[in-house]
Design a protein around this motif. Structure first.
Motif, PDB file in Angstrom:
ATOM      1  N   HIS A 291       0.843  -1.190   0.000  1.00  0.00           N
ATOM      2  CA  HIS A 291       0.000   0.000   0.000  1.00  0.00           C
ATOM      3  C   HIS A 291       0.882   1.245   0.000  1.00  0.00           C
ATOM      4  O   HIS A 291       2.112   1.170   0.187  1.00  0.00           O
ATOM      5  N   HIS A 292       0.272   2.393  -0.215  1.00  0.00           N
ATOM      6  CA  HIS A 292       1.023   3.620  -0.479  1.00  0.00           C
ATOM      7  C   HIS A 292       2.015   3.960   0.619  1.00  0.00           C
ATOM      8  O   HIS A 292       3.194   4.254   0.349  1.00  0.00           O
ATOM      9  N   GLY A 293       1.581   3.938   1.877  1.00  0.00           N
ATOM     10  CA  GLY A 293       2.457   4.342   2.970  1.00  0.00           C
ATOM     11  C   GLY A 293       3.694   3.478   3.073  1.00  0.00           C
ATOM     12  O   GLY A 293       4.820   3.982   3.193  1.00  0.00           O
ATOM     13  N   MET A 294       3.523   2.165   3.011  1.00  0.00           N
ATOM     14  CA  MET A 294       4.657   1.256   3.116  1.00  0.00           C
ATOM     15  C   MET A 294       5.559   1.371   1.894  1.00  0.00           C
ATOM     16  O   MET A 294       6.793   1.346   2.010  1.00  0.00           O
ATOM     17  N   ALA A 295       4.972   1.511   0.709  1.00  0.00           N
ATOM     18  CA  ALA A 295       5.779   1.634  -0.504  1.00  0.00           C
ATOM     19  C   ALA A 295       6.640   2.894  -0.460  1.00  0.00           C
ATOM     20  O   ALA A 295       7.824   2.870  -0.827  1.00  0.00           O
ATOM     21  N   MET A 296       6.060   3.999  -0.018  1.00  0.00           N
ATOM     22  CA  MET A 296       6.824   5.236   0.073  1.00  0.00           C
ATOM     23  C   MET A 296       7.971   5.111   1.069  1.00  0.00           C
ATOM     24  O   MET A 296       9.080   5.591   0.828  1.00  0.00           O
ATOM     25  N   ARG A 297       7.719   4.437   2.172  1.00  0.00           N
ATOM     26  CA  ARG A 297       8.788   4.259   3.159  1.00  0.00           C
ATOM     27  C   ARG A 297       9.926   3.422   2.586  1.00  0.00           C
ATOM     28  O   ARG A 297      11.093   3.677   2.860  1.00  0.00           O
ATOM     29  N   GLN A 298       9.577   2.421   1.777  1.00  0.00           N
ATOM     30  CA  GLN A 298      10.614   1.581   1.189  1.00  0.00           C
ATOM     31  C   GLN A 298      11.475   2.358   0.206  1.00  0.00           C
ATOM     32  O   GLN A 298      12.705   2.264   0.239  1.00  0.00           O
ATOM     33  N   ILE A 299      10.855   3.115  -0.689  1.00  0.00           N
ATOM     34  CA  ILE A 299      11.670   3.813  -1.682  1.00  0.00           C
ATOM     35  C   ILE A 299      12.438   4.975  -1.061  1.00  0.00           C
ATOM     36  O   ILE A 299      13.541   5.307  -1.514  1.00  0.00           O
ATOM     37  N   GLU A 300      11.890   5.571  -0.024  1.00  0.00           N
ATOM     38  CA  GLU A 300      12.614   6.646   0.649  1.00  0.00           C
ATOM     39  C   GLU A 300      13.785   6.098   1.457  1.00  0.00           C
ATOM     40  O   GLU A 300      14.871   6.685   1.472  1.00  0.00           O
ATOM     41  N   SER A 301      13.599   4.953   2.113  1.00  0.00           N
ATOM     42  CA  SER A 301      14.674   4.390   2.925  1.00  0.00           C
ATOM     43  C   SER A 301      15.814   3.849   2.071  1.00  0.00           C
ATOM     44  O   SER A 301      16.955   3.778   2.528  1.00  0.00           O
ATOM     45  N   THR A 302      15.524   3.468   0.837  1.00  0.00           N
ATOM     46  CA  THR A 302      16.560   2.948  -0.058  1.00  0.00           C
ATOM     47  C   THR A 302      17.094   4.002  -1.025  1.00  0.00           C
ATOM     48  O   THR A 302      18.009   3.725  -1.805  1.00  0.00           O
ATOM     49  N   GLY A 303      16.509   5.195  -1.010  1.00  0.00           N
ATOM     50  CA  GLY A 303      16.959   6.266  -1.897  1.00  0.00           C
ATOM     51  C   GLY A 303      16.463   6.149  -3.323  1.00  0.00           C
ATOM     52  O   GLY A 303      16.915   6.884  -4.207  1.00  0.00           O
ATOM     53  N   LEU A 304      15.512   5.253  -3.574  1.00  0.00           N
ATOM     54  CA  LEU A 304      15.009   5.072  -4.931  1.00  0.00           C
ATOM     55  C   LEU A 304      13.961   6.102  -5.327  1.00  0.00           C
ATOM     56  O   LEU A 304      13.623   6.221  -6.509  1.00  0.00           O
ATOM     57  N   ASP A 305      13.444   6.831  -4.373  1.00  0.00           N
ATOM     58  CA  ASP A 305      12.337   7.755  -4.653  1.00  0.00           C
ATOM     59  C   ASP A 305      12.716   8.818  -5.681  1.00  0.00           C
ATOM     60  O   ASP A 305      11.863   9.309  -6.419  1.00  0.00           O
TER      61      ASP A 305
END
Length: 209
Positions: free
Chosen positions: A112-126
């Motif tokens: 879902h959106h919240g978890m996906a955003m946290r993943q890409i932000e924590s890995t720098g992929l955003d």
């Protein structure tokens, strides 16, 4: 083929390596419930993509323990396990090259959106994605629907875009939309029958001429 306008990636498997995070959350939740600390690394390859209850049924005898462990796993994965997420080798450099070639990038995800955003932000992929299409809470994983959302935002026709995944069912369903599909060999459980990319560097090497 002509240079694609955009590439849609399966975020969860092709770009992010979630195995260390999954293992950490599993080991910590099991020890919290059972008091036993075990090395569960040998279970990662077979069980990470299966329902969590499958592996918990092997590790915990009581249904109540499995229920508690499942709840704890979700909490730990959404918090401290995020620090364990990795990106697959070559991802950052390849995405930089695609960006320099003005090829837009999108990602679809089972999260879902919240978890996906946290993943890409924590890995720098955003910083790489023009659009991220998460799965709405309570809805099933639907790669064509997620891909369609990306293309609608980017305003490109399916024939102008590529899709990269390691799942044969996902590749087949998105190929039916008209996108050119490639198997990410590093993320595939078994050969899919689609043209295979051996590494992320092959995305830029093979698809930008």
């Amino acid at each position: 083929m002509a240079r694609p306008k955009a590439i849609v990636f399966d975020l969860d498997e092709v770009l992010i390596d979630a195995r260390p995070a999954w293992l950490y959350a599993l080991e910590e939740s099991v020890v919290s419930v059972s008091g036993r600390r075990e090395n569960l690394r040998p279970l990662v390859a077979e069980y990470r993509r299966r329902p969590l209850r499958d592996v918990l049924s092997m590790l915990l005898a009581q249904p109540a323990e499995r229920d508690r462990c499942e709840s704890l796993f979700a909490v730990m994965y959404g918090r401290s396990a995020m620090k364990k997420l990795l990106v697959h080798e070559g991802v950052g450099m390849s995405l930089d090259q695609l960006r320099s070639l003005r090829i837009e990038m999108a990602a679809i995800t089972r999260l879902h959106h919240g978890m996906a955003m946290r993943q890409i932000e924590s890995t720098g992929l955003d910083r790489f994605f023009s659009v991220l299409s998460p799965t709405p809470e309570g809805e099933p994983w639907d790669p064509p629907a997620r891909t369609k959302q990306c293309l609608s935002y980017l305003e490109y026709a399916p024939a102008q875009c590529l899709f990269v995944s390691g799942e044969i069912a996902d590749l087949a369903s998105v190929a039916a939309m008209g996108l050119t599909c490639y198997e990410a060999a590093w993320a595939a459980v078994e050969p899919t029958g689609y043209p295979a990319l051996a590494s992320m560097s092959a995305v830029t090497g093979a698809e930008t001429h």
